[in-house]
Scaffold this active site. Structure first.
Site, short mmCIF file in Angstrom:
data_model
loop_
_atom_site.label_atom_id
_atom_site.label_comp_id
_atom_site.label_asym_id
_atom_site.label_seq_id
_atom_site.Cartn_x
_atom_site.Cartn_y
_atom_site.Cartn_z
N CYS A 1 0.84 -1.21 0.00
CA CYS A 1 0.00 0.00 0.00
C CYS A 1 0.87 1.26 0.00
O CYS A 1 1.98 1.26 0.54
CB CYS A 1 -0.90 0.01 1.24
N CYS B 1 -3.26 -0.19 -3.37
CA CYS B 1 -4.05 0.16 -2.19
C CYS B 1 -3.42 1.36 -1.47
O CYS B 1 -2.27 1.72 -1.76
CB CYS B 1 -4.16 -1.03 -1.23
#
Ligand code: AVW
Length: 301
Positions: free
Chosen positions: A118, A199
Site C-alpha cells: 500500500c 491500495c
C-alpha cells in the site's frame, strides 16, 4: 542432372532425406522454443504491419530479466521463468496479432502475480522519462515498469503469426494499428492488474508543461487504471503536476484540465488530491539544473 546422380543407391537417398527432414524440424523447434528468427523462416511472416517485429532473442531477454528481477527483489517469491515465457507464447502464437484480447493474457497475468505494498503505487501519464528516473533514484515508489510483469516486458515487441507457430520477427502491429493487438492488449492487461492490486494512497505523476489535456482522453491512466482502482482499498488518488524545470507552466492543480480529471476520478468514487511541483521530484530535476531559480531552496513550495 547427371545419370550418375540419379542412380545414387536407395540407402543414400533415404539417409539424405532423413537428414533434411531432421534439419527442418530442428530449425522449426529453434523458432518455437527460442524465439529466434531463422533466415529460412523470414520470408513467410504473413501480413506486413507498421510496428517493429518481435525483438531478437526475446526468449533469452524475458527469461534473463525474470531471474534478474528475482535476484534484485527476493520478496517476489519463486517464479517459474520458463512457464512465464510459455504463457506469453501460448497467448499469441498461431493467432492473428490484431485479434489478441486482454483475456488472452489471463494465464500470463496469473503466473506473474505480485503483491503491491500500500501507498507505493506511482502511476504516470506523459512523464515516462522523469517518473522512471525518479523511481530509480528513490526506490520509494513502484511504477508499472518496476513491477515484475512490467520489468519483464518493458520496451520489447512481440507478435505471432495467424495459424502458424513461432513469432513474427519482421513486423508487428503498432499501438494504434488495430484495436486488440498483442502489445496494446498486454499493456492494458498489465495496467489493469496493477491498478486493481494497488491500495492506500495512489500517486500519479503528470506533466504540467505538456500541451493539451493533462492526460489524454484515450490514455491508459484514464481508460484502464482509474476505472480499475478499488475505492474500498484506495484511500486517495494524489496527482503530482510537475513542470519541466526549463519549460512552461501550462497546467497546474487549479487549471481546467486538472479540474476535469478531478471530476473523472471522483465519478469513480475515489478521493482526490493534487500537488504542484512535488518537492522530491523537483529536487531530482535540480540535480541536472542546480543553478535554476526553482532550485533555490527559498523558492521551494
Ligand atoms: P502516455 P498513458 N499510441 O504518456 O496514461 C502509441 O499518454 O497512456 O500515458 N503509444 C501509446 C498509446 C498510443 N495511443 N497509448 C499508450 N501508448 C504507450 C501504464 C506508449 O508506449 C503506467 F502505469 C506511450 O509512450 C502509467 O500509469 C505510453 O503508452 C500509464 O499506463 C504512455 O502514454 C501510462 O500510460
Amino acid at each position: 542432372m547427371s545419370w550418375h546422380c540419379a542412380s545414387r543407391p536407395v540407402i543414400g537417398n533415404l539417409w539424405l532425406g532423413s537428414m533434411l527432414t531432421l534439419m527442418a524440424l530442428m530449425v522449426l523447434a529453434s523458432t518455437v522454443v527460442n524465439g529466434h528468427a531463422p533466415i529460412s523462416n523470414q520470408k513467410d511472416q504473413g501480413k506486413k504491419y507498421t510496428g517493429a517485429g518481435t525483438t531478437s532473442n526475446l526468449r533469452n531477454i524475458v527469461i534473463g530479466r525474470c531471474y534478474h528481477y528475482m535476484s534484485l527483489y527476493p520478496d517476489t517469491g519463486d517464479k517459474n521463468c520458463t512457464d512465464i515465457w510459455q504463457e506469453l507464447i501460448d497467448a499469441v502464437q498461431k493467432k492473428d496479432p490484431c485479434k489478441i484480447s486482454e483475456e488472452d493474457y489471463t494465464r500470463l497475468s496469473l503466473v506473474s502475480a505480485q503483491t503491491i505494498p500500500c501507498d507505493k503505487t506511482l502511476l504516470w501519464s506523459r512523464t515516462n522519462d522523469l517518473v522512471h528516473r525518479y523511481t530509480k533514484a528513490t526506490q520509494n515508489f513502484i511504477t508499472l515498469e518496476d513491477t515484475f510483469l512490467g520489468f519483464l516486458f518493458n520496451g520489447l515487441m512481440w507478435c505471432g503469426k495467424p495459424l502458424r507457430p513461432g513469432m513474427n520477427f519482421k513486423s508487428c502491429p503498432a499501438w494504434n494499428e488495430c484495436d486488440k493487438n498483442s502489445i496494446s492488449s498486454f499493456w492494458k492487461m498489465a495496467s489493469a492488474a496493477f491498478a486493481r492490486s494497488s491500495c492506500g494512497v495512489v500517486n500519479v505523476m503528470l506533466n504540467g508543461s505538456a500541451d493539451g489535456d493533462i492526460a489524454r482522453k484515450e490514455s491508459i491512466l484514464r481508460t484502464v487504471e482509474i476505472p480499475n482502482m478499488d475505492p474500498a482499498r484506495v484511500s486517495e488518488v494524489k496527482l503530482w503536476v510537475i513542470d519541466d524545470i526549463q519549460g512552461e507552466d501550462k497546467n497546474s492543480c487549479d487549471s481546467k484540465s486538472l479540474l476535469e480529471l478531478k471530476q473523472y476520478i471522483e465519478e469513480h468514487n475515489l478521493k482526490y488530491s493534487c500537488i504542484d511541483n512535488y518537492r522530491p521530484v523537483q529536487a531530482l530535476q535540480c540535480a541536472d539544473n542546480p543553478d535554476h531559480a526553482a532550485c533555490n531552496r527559498c523558492n521551494y513550495h
